[in-house]
Design an enzyme around this catalytic site. Structure first.
Site, PDB file in Angstrom:
ATOM      1  NE  ARG A   1      12.812  53.291  23.102  1.00 49.20           N
ATOM      2  CZ  ARG A   1      12.309  52.074  23.231  1.00 49.20           C
ATOM      3  NH1 ARG A   1      11.737  51.497  22.175  1.00 49.20           N
ATOM      4  NH2 ARG A   1      12.358  51.424  24.370  1.00 49.20           N
ATOM      5  CE1 TYR A   2      16.780  53.927  24.137  1.00 52.35           C
ATOM      6  CE2 TYR A   2      16.161  51.658  23.694  1.00 52.35           C
ATOM      7  CZ  TYR A   2      16.029  52.802  24.442  1.00 52.35           C
ATOM      8  OH  TYR A   2      15.166  52.839  25.499  1.00 52.35           O
ATOM      9  CB  THR A   3      20.310  51.294  16.389  1.00 47.88           C
ATOM     10  OG1 THR A   3      19.013  51.092  15.801  1.00 47.88           O
ATOM     11  CG2 THR A   3      20.511  50.290  17.517  1.00 47.88           C
TER      12      THR A   3
END
Length: 743
Positions: A138-140
């Protein structure tokens, strides 16, 4: 006792009958079980999971990349990795974590591939680090890298087969129509059931050149164009022509890769910036720490991982006066700073796993690519032929546009328009449908003339395409041009440099050992100390275990070799420099534990030498003595343990290191004593010799003690000497009995 009453039986149902059979063991052949249960699993792992195909991908990679391609990520902006993972589940029925791990390895940020297929933003870990974890999906963010365009070139032109996905709701390619041999450009490692695959990467430019050369000349020598593997982590590949030839021919071989380092003279430190692909920063540091703890490496004062945004860096601080080059040669031998990549080019060809060399692999790829280009040309040819057919119909109405308009206007029913045009101009249904669909604004002579002018160009293109399809050489020329374009656009300089190591350099580098005077002590219970003369003078009383005593004390140097003889006819070899300098106030190191002796094995004697000159004299309980050259225990390699070090026919009483012949005083259990001159004991070259009888013993008597004779030990030494051996010796006088014979 009254008999038990029988309960009334109810009619048995099918379920109850089934329950009665539950737990019944049915004999079944093990081969049948394996065939029915294990073989399908094994085949599934081999064909659908672990072994790559000729396009260079495993199914999990192919499904992920194709999903990204269909999402428009080849030219668009990056999207969250979680979005791609979710979409990929439509093709890949696995958990999101498994799919994301597959993605991580293909990203630019991970640095696992020579030419990453995914352009990434965020933390994706590092291939060279074991502990550096990648961020959650979800961050990359990700998108396809420019080179991925070569994976999907003309995929919409029927170049490869499209098959149903796992639930028959979508289509996916069985292979990707790659325009270069990606199987050789990016590494691929997988472990299946009963087989594995390990394909090392090669430089893209070299692979393209080699493929072109082999297409032009099947007898081409690969060594001219393919120098060897090129790993994304760089380093130095040790050139081994025999091993490379084996890899190129058979698909199996081992390539040694060593780290790249620089020496910072001002800071007296070594900086390692590239490591072999088979290891990690943490594994290297753990190994070095173990070597330092075991005393095998003493030149390092500190070591730390300084990896940051600029890249990998391991810094090693050296002690004063250490030769950095010699230390690195030692580290290459003892740590993963030099490691081997074992190649196993196992690839699925037509659904069958096959181990192939580089020659055969390129040949298979060319055959695969020929089929892709043929299918693309057929697709284009059909499109051009269809277009030509329509334009030929259009050219027929050019003679009388008004007639075409009149036919359309005068036809009362819409469904009769096409048949009426077919009758009016003598064209077929497809052409008539095309004419009927022309917009009103295009019903002018200029538009129709422009369209029909394309006819000649189309005819020329069709003829050219048919000529290419009819000639295999021309199809190959198309592939060669594509390879040249790929090389020009994406080729990079080699990351892994090649070093040529002479055999002379291969010999073990003798390390420089600081040479200084030391005092060596061994106790009866097997404790050892190495103390410098200064420390010995300044130190106090020797610390010993209760009931223990010093059995051997030798003045020597730090470079001396130590031979510890045990009570089990074995000798353990080591060096004084392997032990730390100690003080008299410490207990010392327990030799059986330090040298890894067998359980219950104890030290019988310690021999110290610097040149293996002189002799060893073994005295046994049966009255025999053996004289063996110390050089018999010298070995060319640094062997740590020698078996059958002396005879096992009788228990050992003592071992003496004799440089110049001397006299030994033997004492039997019968109290008789004998002086034996070592010059009269013949030399035997065999270590396990029993020697010769020097002392005659009465029944049940045995030699219980042996010491080196000193001038002041006996008042009348001639009494205990004999003219010939063996001799019985003499009973001691009262003045000769005392503490002089005790250790």
């Amino acid at each position: 006792m009254s008999p038990k009453k029988k309960m009334p039986q109810r009619p048995k149902t099918n379920a109850k009958a089934h329950l009665e059979n539950a737990g019944v063991v049915v004999e079944q052949s093990i081969t049948d079980t394996l065939e029915k249960n294990y073989m399908p699993y094994a085949m599934s792992v081999i064909l659908s999971r672990a072994i790559p195909e000729i396009d260079g991908f495993k199914p999990s990679h192919r499904k992920l990349l194709y999903t990204m391609y269909k999402m428009g990520l080849l030219n668009g902006a990056r999207t969250k990795s979680a979005n791609v993972v979710g979409q990929t589940m439509k093709l890949n029925p696995h958990g999101d974590q498994a799919i994301y791990e597959t993605m991580v390895r293909m990203t630019r940020g991970c640095e696992a591939l020579l030419h990453p297929y995914i352009d990434s933003k965020g933390n994706f870990g590092k291939a060279y680090s074991r502990d550096m974890a990648y961020a959650a999906s979800r961050y990359t963010e990700v998108k396809l890298a420019p080179i991925a365009a070569e994976l999907f070139a003309d995929i919409d032109k029927d170049t490869v087969d499209l098959v149903d996905n796992y639930d028959n709701t979508m289509k996916e390619p069985s292979l990707l129509p790659v325009t270069f041999p990606s199987i050789l450009v990016n590494s691929n490692v997988g472990i299946a059931v009963g087989m594995a695959s390990a394909i090392c990467p090669f430089n893209l430019g070299e692979v393209c050149d080699s493929t072109i050369a082999l297409m032009k000349n099947p007898e081409h020598d690969l060594f001219e164009t393919l120098k060897g593997p090129d790993f994304p982590g760089g380093g130095f590949m040790r050139y081994d022509e025999k091993e490379l030839e084996r890899m190129y021919r058979t698909g199996r071989g081992s390539i040694k890769v060593r780290a790249r380092y620089t020496y910072d003279k001002s800071g007296n430190r070594i900086e390692i910036t590239e490591i072999p692909p088979t290891t990690t920063v943490e594994a290297i540091m753990d190994k070095v720490v173990d070597l330092i703890k075991s005393g095998k490496i003493r030149e390092i004062s500190d070591m730390r991982d300084e990896t940051d945004l600029s890249g990998l860096k391991i810094t090693i601080d050296l002690k004063r006066g250490v030769d950095a080059e010699k230390l690195m040669q030692k580290l290459f031998r003892m740590t993963p700073l030099e490691d081997s990549f074992s190649a196993n080019f196992n690839v699925l060809i037509g659904g069958t796993p096959k181990v192939m060399g580089v020659y055969e692999l390129i040949e298979e790829w060319v055959a695969f690519r020929l089929e892709c280009v043929k299918r693309r040309l057929y697709f284009d040819l059909k499109k051009k032929q269809d277009k030509l057919h329509l334009l030929l119909g259009l050219s027929k109405i050019l003679l009388d546009i008004d007639k075409a308009v009149r036919i359309v206007r005068e036809t009362e029913e819409e469904e009769e328009v096409v048949p009426n045009l077919m009758i009016g101009f003598g064209i077929d249904e497809v052409q008539a449908e095309f004419v009927a669909e022309i917009k009103l604004r295009h019903l002018n002579r200029e538009y129709i003339l422009k369209r029909t002018a394309e006819v000649e160009d189309l005819k020329a293109d069709i003829k050219r395409t048919e000529e290419i399809l009819a000639d295999k050489k021309k199809i190959k020329a198309v592939i060669i041009e594509e390879l040249k374009a790929v090389k020009k656009k994406y080729a990079q300089p080699r990351k892994t440099m090649i070093i040529y190591v002479d055999e002379a350099e291969e010999t073990e580098v003798e390390e420089e050992i600081p040479d200084y005077a030391v005092n060596l002590f061994l106790t009866q219970e097997g404790y050892f100390k190495k103390i410098t003369p200064l420390s010995l003078r300044m130190g106090g009383e020797q610390k010993l275990k209760e009931g223990d005593a010093i059995s051997t004390s030798v003045e020597s140097t730090n470079t001396a070799e130590l031979l510890f003889f045990t009570d089990r006819q074995q000798v353990y070899k080591t060096r004084a420099c392997e032990f730390d300098d100690q003080k008299a106030s410490v207990l010392g190191e327990y030799i059986p534990a330090r040298l890894g002796m067998d359980e219950g094995e104890s030290v019988a004697a310690m021999i110290v030498t610097t040149d293996y000159s002189g002799y060893l004299v073994f005295v046994f309980q049966n009255g025999k003595a053996a004289k063996v050259p110390l050089s018999a225990y010298e070995t060319k390699t640094r062997r740590k343990k020698l078996t059958t070090a002396y005879s096992d026919k009788s228990p050992l009483v003592a071992v003496f290191y004799v440089k110049a012949d001397c006299e030994l005083l033997l004492k039997a259990s019968s109290q008789r004593m004998l002086l034996v001159n070592t010059a009269l004991i013949p030399v035997k070259t065999t270590k396990s010799t029993q020697g010769v009888q020097v002392m005659t013993l009465r029944k049940n008597a045995f030699v219980e003690q042996a010491v080196e004779y000193k001038d002041d030990m006996l008042t009348s030494p001639h009494r205990y000497r004999a003219k010939n051996y063996p001799a019985a010796g003499a009973l001691p006088k009262a003045e000769d009995l005392g503490e002089q014979l005790t250790f």
